[in-house]
Scaffold this active site. Structure first.
Site, PDB file in Angstrom:
ATOM      1  N   GLU A  92       0.810  -1.215   0.000  1.00  0.00           N
ATOM      2  CA  GLU A  92       0.000   0.000   0.000  1.00  0.00           C
ATOM      3  C   GLU A  92       0.854   1.282   0.000  1.00  0.00           C
ATOM      4  OE1 GLU A  92      -3.716   0.189   2.135  1.00  0.00           O
ATOM      5  OE2 GLU A  92      -3.339  -1.808   2.958  1.00  0.00           O
ATOM      6  N   HIS A 116       1.891   5.010  -0.490  1.00  0.00           N
ATOM      7  CA  HIS A 116       1.176   6.294  -0.509  1.00  0.00           C
ATOM      8  C   HIS A 116       2.139   7.400  -0.932  1.00  0.00           C
ATOM      9  CE1 HIS A 116      -2.701   4.899   0.863  1.00  0.00           C
ATOM     10  NE2 HIS A 116      -2.137   4.230   1.852  1.00  0.00           N
TER      11      HIS A 116
END
Length: 282
Positions: free
Chosen positions: A254, A256
């Site tokens: 994930e 970012h």
């Protein structure tokens, strides 16, 4: 590529900034900020677990960051002093503007705020209801994405706003970064990168299906780096908008925020608890 463990499970590294060669990251679910020092990670607790620190930007040897959960802009100076300024809304994007002040988007009030050095806050309406202004960047003016308004916003330091609708409907723009003669942005819902010039011309470039691009940093050669949240990877685009390299960051990583260091290496915040470092020349 190397990885540095930053946080425990569920704490969520989110934003990244490099200030005078020092790497900083926010822990969105822990209410903390971490600085990478020569002795390893140094953690700054914000004494506000609900603060949700997110996007972060460098300011000299210190950093500013959006505390989206409790309506503050946080600051940590070079000496490690932690402070905060209240803003009238939920901040997300932050940048240092061409006037040297800190500027931020207020997602829930459709405004952009200016935080002066003395802590005085001035707000400016963007003129589009329900637009959800997200990330903000600066060149000679301020540029920001309107995530729900499907447009790019442009603002002078006096608060005058121009909006540029995106060619693709429902694109969901998030990240944006000024560099050179143009501004790069990403469309999370459309799996595309975009570029807008000073005269408002917009180009869009396809990315892999399902990649969900999240953050972008423009580079000196006219290209950019982009985190692909949906596919757990990092992509490099050249000045023509073509993908020239992809780095797999791992299943469930994930990715970012990201930042480019002075040596050309790239740091990426992975919500699974670490920072990835792509060294220059890899």
């Amino acid at each position: 590529m190397s990885h540095t463990e930053i946080s425990g499970p569920g704490e969520g590294p989110y934003g990244v900034a490099v200030a005078d060669g020092v790497v900083w990251t926010t822990l969105v679910h822990a209410g903390a900020v971490v600085r990478l020092s020569a002795d390893g990670p140094q953690r700054f607790e914000l004494a506000a677990p609900e603060s949700r620190p997110m996007v972060i930007t460098s300011s000299g040897a210190g950093v500013w960051f959006a505390r989206s959960g409790d309506g503050h802009i946080g600051h940590i100076d070079a000496a490690g002093n932690v402070s905060a300024v209240a803003v009238p809304g939920s901040p997300y994007g932050v940048c240092v503007g061409p006037d040297g002040a800190l500027w931020c988007t207020l997602m829930d009030t459709d405004q952009v705020a200016r935080v002066a050095a003395d802590g005085v806050v001035t707000t400016y309406p963007i003129g589009v209801a329900g637009a959800f202004p997200a990330v903000i960047t600066a060149s000679d003016e301020l540029w920001f994405t309107l995530n729900q308004g499907n447009a790019i916003g442009r603002m002078t330091t006096a608060g005058a706003v121009t909006t540029y609708p995106l060619p693709t409907s429902g694109a969901g723009p998030v990240g944006i970064s000024a560099g050179g003669s143009s501004v790069w942005f990403v469309e999370l819902q459309a799996d595309q990168a975009g570029r807008i010039t000073a005269d408002g011309k917009i180009e869009e470039f396809p990315l892999p299906t399902g990649s969900k691009p999240h953050a972008v940093v423009a580079t000196e050669d006219g290209g950019c780096w982009i985190t692909l949240w949906g596919s757990g990877s990092l992509a490099r685009l050249d000045a023509g908008g073509s993908v020239v390299s992809v780095f797999e960051l791992g299943a469930g990583s994930e990715p970012h925020g990201l930042a480019v260091d002075a040596d050309g290496s790239v740091w990426v915040a992975l919500e699974n608890g670490s920072l990835a470092h792509i060294h220059a020349g890899e």
